[in-house]
Design a protein around this motif. Structure first.
Motif, PDB file in Angstrom:
ATOM      1  N   VAL A 130      24.847 -16.117  41.513  1.00  0.00           N
ATOM      2  CA  VAL A 130      25.727 -15.120  41.464  1.00  0.00           C
ATOM      3  C   VAL A 130      24.909 -13.471  40.231  1.00  0.00           C
ATOM      4  N   GLY A 133      28.188  -7.947  43.122  1.00  0.00           N
ATOM      5  CA  GLY A 133      28.447  -6.869  44.404  1.00  0.00           C
ATOM      6  C   GLY A 133      29.312  -7.806  46.095  1.00  0.00           C
ATOM      7  N   ASP A 134      30.005  -9.094  45.092  1.00  0.00           N
ATOM      8  CA  ASP A 134      29.920 -10.053  46.268  1.00  0.00           C
ATOM      9  C   ASP A 134      31.743  -9.935  46.197  1.00  0.00           C
ATOM     10  N   PRO A 135      32.277 -10.110  46.808  1.00  0.00           N
ATOM     11  CA  PRO A 135      33.467  -9.453  46.981  1.00  0.00           C
ATOM     12  C   PRO A 135      34.611 -10.331  46.924  1.00  0.00           C
ATOM     13  N   GLY A 136      33.359 -11.932  47.192  1.00  0.00           N
ATOM     14  CA  GLY A 136      34.427 -13.111  47.891  1.00  0.00           C
ATOM     15  C   GLY A 136      34.854 -13.809  46.703  1.00  0.00           C
ATOM     16  N   MET A 137      33.573 -13.418  45.516  1.00  0.00           N
ATOM     17  CA  MET A 137      33.303 -13.899  44.395  1.00  0.00           C
ATOM     18  C   MET A 137      34.435 -14.433  43.516  1.00  0.00           C
ATOM     19  N   TRP A 168      33.472  -8.038  42.667  1.00  0.00           N
ATOM     20  CA  TRP A 168      33.436  -9.387  42.452  1.00  0.00           C
ATOM     21  C   TRP A 168      35.190  -9.216  43.139  1.00  0.00           C
ATOM     22  N   ALA A 195      39.132 -14.300  45.720  1.00  0.00           N
ATOM     23  CA  ALA A 195      38.555 -14.982  45.467  1.00  0.00           C
ATOM     24  C   ALA A 195      38.754 -16.237  46.732  1.00  0.00           C
ATOM     25  N   ARG A 197      35.140 -18.353  46.909  1.00  0.00           N
ATOM     26  CA  ARG A 197      34.149 -19.157  45.591  1.00  0.00           C
ATOM     27  C   ARG A 197      34.202 -19.098  44.334  1.00  0.00           C
TER      28      ARG A 197
END
Length: 255
Positions: A130, A133-137, A168, A195, A197
Motif C-alpha cells: 500500500v 497516491g491510490d485514490p481508491g484505497m 488515499w 474507498a 479497497r
C-alpha cells in the motif's frame, strides 16, 4: 546520533511491554530489543512484562539490584500514555523501591506519539503493497483503544494526517476496545468517502488478541483487504526506545 552516558554512568535499560498469552507477542518484543542492542551493543538491555508473560517488571528490577546495580531506567514499550503507563508501571516500580530502597529507578516516557512511529507504520503498509497516491484505497489505522481519551486522540491525529496527505480515499482510526469508532464503523466512513479497497495499518507494537480482533473485523468487511504487520522490530521504533532512555536520564528518579 543518540547521546548516552558512558562507562559506569550507563544504567541498564529495562524495556517493559504489556505482555500477552500469545507467544508471538513476546517473540516480537524480543526481536525489537535485539535491534536496540544492535544499535547500542554496549548497553545492558533487559526485557520485562507487566502481565501475562515473564519475566515481570518487578522481578527484573529486583534481580538487577541483586546483581549489584543501583540504577536502572524503565522504558515502557507502550504506544500511548494510558492506564498501564500512568498506573501499572509506576506501581510496579514503587513496590520494588519499598523492597530495595537504595535502588534508583527512572521511568521513561512511553513511545508515542513520535513521528518515527508514524514512519514505521507507513513502512509496514508499503511492505504490504500500500503506497500513497491510490485514490481508491481506504486505510484503517487500528489501535487498542482505552478509556483515556488523549491516547485515542493521538491515534486519530495520525490517521487525519494520512487522510489529508497520502492521496488515499481516506484514513480513519479504529479501535479494538473501549473507544469509537470500531473497524466496521471506520469502513463505513471510508466507503462513504469513496474507498473501494481497504488496508489495515497497525498501531500495535506486536501481534496478539486485539490485533487479531481488528484484523478479523476488517476481513469480515472486505476479504481482500491488505494487512500490514505490527510495528515490531522496525529500526525507527528501536531508535525511539533509545531516545526515551536517554531523555529519562535527565529527569529525577522515582522516589
Amino acid at each position: 546520533m543518540i547521546d548516552l552516558p558512558t562507562g559506569a554512568g550507563r544504567p541498564p535499560l529495562v524495556a517493559v511491554a504489556h505482555g500477552s498469552r500469545d507467544p508471538r507477542s513476546a517473540a516480537t518484543v524480543t526481536d525489537l530489543l535485539d535491534v536496540v542492542r544492535a544499535l547500542r551493543p554496549e548497553l545492558d538491555v533487559r526485557i520485562a512484562f507487566l502481565d501475562l508473560s515473564a519475566p515481570r517488571l518487578g522481578d527484573v528490577l529486583v534481580a538487577l539490584h541483586g546483581e549489584g546495580h543501583r540504577d536502572a531506567v524503565v522504558v515502557p514499550l507502550l504506544l500511548g500514555s494510558a492506564y498501564h503507563a500512568r498506573v501499572d508501571v509506576p506501581g510496579a516500580v514503587t513496590e520494588v523501591l519499598r523492597r530495595c530502597p537504595d535502588l534508583t529507578v527512572r521511568i521513561a516516557e512511553v513511545l508515542g506519539p513520535d513521528p518515527r512511529l508514524e514512519s514505521a507504520a507507513l513502512r509496514r503498509l508499503a511492505e504490504a503493497g500500500v503506497l500513497p497516491g491510490d485514490p481508491g484505497m481506504g486505510v484503517v489505522l487500528a489501535g487498542a483503544g482505552c478509556s483515556y481519551p488523549p491516547a485515542n486522540e493521538a491515534v486519530a491525529e495520525v490517521a487525519n494526517r494520512w487522510s489529508s496527505g497520502a492521496g488515499w480515499a481516506g484514513a480513519v482510526a479504529a479501535f479494538a476496545a473501549s473507544a469509537e469508532p470500531d473497524v466496521p464503523a471506520a469502513v463505513r466512513r471510508l466507503r462513504a468517502a469513496g474507498a473501494r479497497r481497504f488496508a489495515l495499518a497497525s498501531w500495535f507494537l506486536a501481534p496478539g488478541l486485539l490485533p487479531d480482533r481488528v484484523t478479523d473485523q476488517l476481513l469480515d468487511a472486505d476479504p481482500d483487504a491488505v494487512l500490514a504487520a505490527p510495528l515490531g522490530n522496525d529500526p525507527e521504533v528501536a531508535e525511539v526506545v533509545l531516545h526515551r532512555y536517554a531523555d529519562a536520564l535527565a529527569r529525577p528518579a522515582a522516589a
